[in-house]
Design an enzyme around this catalytic site. Structure first.
Site, PDB file in Angstrom:
ATOM      1  CE  LYS A  37     -27.708  69.258 -38.609  1.00 58.40           C
ATOM      2  NZ  LYS A  37     -27.408  70.880 -38.751  1.00 58.40           N
ATOM      3  CG  ASN A  48     -27.136  67.005 -34.181  1.00 62.72           C
ATOM      4  OD1 ASN A  48     -26.797  67.107 -33.177  1.00 62.72           O
ATOM      5  ND2 ASN A  48     -27.583  68.001 -34.934  1.00 62.72           N
ATOM      6  CG  HIS A 101     -20.328  74.634 -36.470  1.00 63.01           C
ATOM      7  ND1 HIS A 101     -20.820  74.803 -35.189  1.00 63.01           N
ATOM      8  CD2 HIS A 101     -21.129  73.883 -37.086  1.00 63.01           C
ATOM      9  CE1 HIS A 101     -22.249  74.241 -35.007  1.00 63.01           C
ATOM     10  NE2 HIS A 101     -22.196  73.707 -36.202  1.00 63.01           N
TER      11      HIS A 101
END
Length: 450
Positions: free
Chosen positions: A119, A142, A187
């Site tokens: 990304k 981000n 995560h």
């Protein structure tokens, strides 16, 4: 402004770059709001930059502040399951993140990108191509600049990289186009499983005019009736490794990037290395098109783009020898991505090794078997790679590798650092490792075939 009329007491949870951007945004635009900051760290970064009228509670989370707040703005690094945040939510205190505040203030078109891998490259490249098309573009989220700081830019378009953590607290972001690139396990300490993780990322589609998903990965598709209905309105678009929609035409010696069957560019014309990066380039073109921007005005910029630092970045080329810095590849999956779809006229000199962290490197063996490769192993766990290919040799250091292989290089060869390991045995971090490789590449590439 209407949203802010009943907000008088705001608490920022978590300082750092993002927290500071929230403080600056609110104090600058809404002077009637009292802003307080809390951080569980005793000495949080950024505390010296707080305005004198902003109180700071450090070393823990102040539950009393949270329960008395009109709005809590939570740093994405802090889980909503944190007991004090959960207590605030149960007391009906609104809890949002910085991207939600951005959405409240923004009136310009937005392209938003999420996914487990790639990304950052897609976000950066989309910004590069949009600028080449003549637009003023703000790129961040981000990656790089916090989203709220982008509002100070006189932009025609914002391109945002959004993590699942940021999307958890975002409900109002309207986008011209949103993309969900891929999904891989990550995560899991924060999510209850892969579906929970995927659902957080799917929030990027909530108010998107156009949706772009990976047709090779069904997990990236929207799964709510309201959003799935856009499929029938021509609003859902796909990219993938076949020739449909936005796709690829792959032959033995070349790969074409396609837009509805029409050639955008041959992948071999790009400086980007590897099939995963060609997919990133395809996505960037798709995002521009869906946002109403003619990417064909940016094809020169696309061909010249060499990638983000340390991510399959071409750092030197001379006499048809290519040097690639992929120092960010600190695990097996990243190195496999770099090798996927690699098409070479000559030999690949692949530098691997460092601190393996107990990883199993055997997944690299099938990928290496199909390549004309010289496996150059170095670092603390370099010996763990020796059984992966008959060409494998152990060296003391990266310098020794480059020193010994450079005289062997011929036209069509590639020297790639994609170590599948952490760097801290011989370098401060992966950036220092990549910078050192780049310095060696720039020096030695000048001596090839001389």
């Amino acid at each position: 402004m209407e949203r802010w009329q009943n907000i008088n007491n705001l608490v920022v949870v978590g300082l750092g770059i993002t927290g500071l951007s929230v403080v600056q945004h609110v104090t600058k635009r809404y002077p009637h709001v009292t802003v307080r900051v809390m951080d569980s760290r005793d000495n949080p970064p950024g505390k010296d930059e707080l305005p004198s009228n902003v109180a700071l509670h450090s070393g823990s989370f102040n539950l009393e502040w949270l329960l008395n707040a009109d709005l809590v703005v939570c740093n994405p690094g802090i889980a909503l399951a944190t007991p004090e945040i959960t207590a605030a939510i149960q007391a009906n205190v609104p809890v949002v993140g910085d991207i939600e505040l951005f959405a409240w203030s923004n009136s310009k078109p937005v392209i938003a990108i999420t996914g487990s891998n790639g990304k950052s490259t897609v976000t950066d490249l989309t910004g590069v191509l949009a600028r080449a098309a003549g637009l003023n573009v703000g790129v961040g989220g981000n990656i790089g600049v916090p989203a709220l700081d982008l509002l100070d830019i006189d932009a025609d378009l914002y391109v945002l990289e959004l993590s699942s953590f940021q999307l958890e607290t975002t409900s109002s972001l309207r986008t011209r186009v949103s993309a969900f690139l891929n999904l891989s396990e990550d995560h899991m300490d924060r999510y209850q499983g892969m579906e929970d993780y995927a659902q957080a990322k799917r929030r990027i589609f909530t108010h998107a005019e156009h949706l772009l998903v990976n047709r090779d990965e069904p997990e990236t598709y929207p799964n709510t009736d309201a959003i799935q209905g856009r499929l029938h309105q021509g609003k859902l678009h796909t990219f993938g490794s076949d020739a449909n929609d936005f796709g690829m035409q792959i032959s033995e010696h070349e790969t074409g990037l396609l837009d509805q069957g029409e050639l955008i560019v041959q992948a071999q014309q790009l400086k980007l290395i590897g099939k995963h990066n060609w997919s990133n380039a395809l996505v960037a073109c798709a995002l521009l098109k869906l946002a109403g921007i003619d990417y064909r005005n940016s094809l020169t910029a696309l061909k010249d783009y060499s990638g983000l630092s340390h991510r399959c970045q071409v750092v030197a080329q001379r006499d048809s020898v290519t040097w690639v810095n992929d120092s960010k590849a600190t695990n097996v999956a990243s190195t496999l991505a770099a090798l996927s779809g690699l098409q070479l006229e000559g030999k690949l000199y692949l530098l691997v090794g460092g601190v393996g962290k107990g990883a199993d490197f055997s997944d690299l063996k099938p990928a290496l078997s199909s390549l004309n490769v010289a496996l150059c192993c170095f670092g603390k766990d370099g010996q763990a790679f020796l059984d992966l290919h008959s060409s494998a040799k152990l060296y003391d250091s990266m310098d020794e590798v480059i020193d010994l292989v450079t005289p062997q290089l011929k036209a069509g060869d590639m020297v790639m650092l994609s170590p599948a390991c952490a760097s801290f045995d011989q370098f401060a971090n992966f950036m220092a490792r990549g910078d050192h490789f780049t310095t060696l590449a720039e020096h030695y590439s000048q001596n090839v075939n001389e």
